[in-house]
Design an enzyme around this catalytic site. Structure first.
Site, PDB file in Angstrom:
ATOM      1  N   ARG A  53     -45.695  53.739 -53.532  1.00 26.56           N
ATOM      2  CA  ARG A  53     -45.149  52.457 -52.865  1.00 26.56           C
ATOM      3  C   ARG A  53     -46.365  51.516 -53.057  1.00 26.56           C
ATOM      4  O   ARG A  53     -47.125  51.666 -53.937  1.00 26.56           O
ATOM      5  CB  ARG A  53     -45.298  52.804 -51.268  1.00 26.56           C
ATOM      6  N   ALA A  55     -46.074  47.045 -53.747  1.00 27.62           N
ATOM      7  CA  ALA A  55     -45.083  46.234 -54.531  1.00 27.62           C
ATOM      8  C   ALA A  55     -45.237  46.520 -56.069  1.00 27.62           C
ATOM      9  O   ALA A  55     -44.272  46.672 -56.840  1.00 27.62           O
ATOM     10  CB  ALA A  55     -45.153  44.672 -54.194  1.00 27.62           C
ATOM     11  N   ARG A  90     -35.558  50.004 -51.948  1.00 23.29           N
ATOM     12  CA  ARG A  90     -36.387  49.279 -51.082  1.00 23.29           C
ATOM     13  C   ARG A  90     -36.083  47.757 -51.028  1.00 23.29           C
ATOM     14  O   ARG A  90     -36.369  47.462 -52.242  1.00 23.29           O
ATOM     15  CB  ARG A  90     -38.004  49.679 -50.936  1.00 23.29           C
ATOM     16  N   ASP A 244     -45.841  41.444 -50.532  1.00 21.03           N
ATOM     17  CA  ASP A 244     -44.576  42.040 -51.121  1.00 21.03           C
ATOM     18  C   ASP A 244     -43.905  41.228 -51.792  1.00 21.03           C
ATOM     19  O   ASP A 244     -42.883  41.665 -52.699  1.00 21.03           O
ATOM     20  CB  ASP A 244     -43.847  43.144 -50.448  1.00 21.03           C
ATOM     21  N   ASN A 254     -45.726  40.609 -45.905  1.00 14.93           N
ATOM     22  CA  ASN A 254     -46.427  41.823 -46.221  1.00 14.93           C
ATOM     23  C   ASN A 254     -46.312  42.775 -45.207  1.00 14.93           C
ATOM     24  O   ASN A 254     -45.651  42.716 -44.240  1.00 14.93           O
ATOM     25  CB  ASN A 254     -47.979  41.208 -46.394  1.00 14.93           C
ATOM     26  N   LYS A 255     -46.982  43.820 -45.101  1.00 16.92           N
ATOM     27  CA  LYS A 255     -46.800  44.970 -44.130  1.00 16.92           C
ATOM     28  C   LYS A 255     -46.926  44.275 -42.741  1.00 16.92           C
ATOM     29  O   LYS A 255     -47.697  43.678 -42.235  1.00 16.92           O
ATOM     30  CB  LYS A 255     -47.824  46.164 -44.457  1.00 16.92           C
TER      31      LYS A 255
END
Ligand code: MRU
Length: 364
Positions: A53, A55, A90, A244, A254-255
């Protein structure tokens, strides 16, 4: 980076030439396990199950996935099917689509009988390029950390807050947000990292803490809601996260939870930097909020949690009442106005269309 003295990347061709190997990140931090990927289906599963995982690493795994596909069947139809299967794994990290487009363009230049070798070579180049870009991000970010350390009169320790895992495990090596931290640590700056645990999958608690510990970098894991409090108390000198997908306007996805940290940083005058290699920029998107697809994952990642018991067994338990609904939005978008600067392999720029165009004039 090294794991117990042995240098590792996160993905590499198997010595027997028959597969690609990865570190299974779903087993960290409690077990260090490597896994062989032998088919494009293996690669797709490794990405969607998050054995790999982050990016840049998702892009690298997709590139090797195409190389595995080309070895099995290098016809146009088979390669197009493989690219479709990998693209569906994803949605948020743009490095995935970038790597697949690159591999398809490379393979299109060769007749089918030459494609397997060409694909393998190109996937290896993509990985090597990622390592070089992340190392350069580390050097540019180091300048920022040095300046922050000088501004503090070199007193105490330099406190950096990060969210999720944007370390070497999220890339092929070095990392993005953590590369400057590794370089600062190696240069003798006493850097200390506040590590957001990063619910629901806990990439901070499981992966960032594991990486930093392995490299000997001082760090403290905090709950996701603690960052604002620490900033109010003057305990955070700056934030650095990964991304990402970065829109051409400088908005960053992002997260989930990154946006809240950026808001708290803005309110407290704490610089908020985002580190990224250029394949993470989506030049086709100018409004991150409406145009970046946000992955929604299985609600079970919210309702359940896994951990190691004192008896040494990894168990998975339920956290919420049976029947309560849960939602799992995996990413959020931080508007460019909350980002102090973007740290790229070409240098640091303002988070804006002008800033990015200044560093990447060929994309204007
Ligand atoms: O869901 P993940 O673990 O793939 O999310 C990773 C992140 O959000 C990282 O911060 C991002 O990919 C940047 S990695 C260099």
């Amino acid at each position: 980076m090294k794991v117990e003295g042995t240098p590792y990347r996160t993905i590499w061709p198997a010595a027997d030439g028959g597969a690609v190997e990865i570190i299974d990140q779903t087993r960290l931090p409690h077990a260090f396990v490597t896994v062989r990927l032998e088919t494009v289906a293996d690669a797709a599963r490794a990405i969607s199950d998050m054995q790999v995982r982050g990016a840049p690493l998702i892009g690298a795994a997709a590139a090797y996935g195409m190389a595995l596909a080309a070895r099995a069947d290098a016809s146009d139809a088979a390669l197009e099917g493989a690219a479709r299967a990998l693209a569906a794994t994803r949605p948020t990290a743009v490095n995935l689509g970038w790597a697949l487009d690159d591999m398809m363009a490379t393979l299109g230049q060769h007749p089918p009988e030459r494609r397997a070798d060409a694909a393998w070579r190109r996937a290896t180049e993509i990985c090597d390029d990622d390592v070089a870009m992340c190392s350069a991000i580390g050097e540019h970010g180091l300048d920022i950390l040095r300046a922050a350390w000088d501004e503090k009169d070199r007193a105490g320790r330099l406190n950096v807050l990060t969210h999720c895992n944007a370390g070497w495990l999220a890339t092929v090596d070095w990392g993005t947000a953590l590369a400057p931290i590794y370089k600062a640590h190696d240069a003798g700056i006493p850097v200390h990292v506040w590590v957001d645990e990063t619910r629901p999958r806990n990439q901070g608690a499981s992966l960032t803490a594991w990486e930093l510990k392995a490299h000997g970098v001082a760090h403290t894991v905090i709950v996701d809601n603690a960052g604002g409090h620490l900033m109010q108390k003057g305990e955070v000198d700056l934030c650095i996260t990964g991304t990402d997908r970065t829109a051409a306007s400088g908005d960053v996805a992002n997260k989930i939870g990154t946006y809240l940290k950026a808001l708290a940083a803005e309110d407290n005058g704490v610089p908020f930097y985002v580190a990224l290699p250029s394949p993470t920029i989506d030049w086709t998107i100018s409004d991150g909020l409406s145009d970046i697809p946000i992955e929604e994952r299985d609600a079970a990642e919210v309702t359940r949690i896994a951990g190691l018991t004192d008896a040494g067994e990894v168990v998975d338990v339920r956290l919420v009442p049976e029947g309560s609904a849960a939602a799992n939005h995996a990413f959020d978008v931080t508007p460019a106005r909350l980002v102090t600067g973007l740290i790229t392999e070409r240098g640091v720029c303002e988070a804006s269309a002008e800033g990015l165009a200044g560093l990447f004039p060929e994309r204007k």
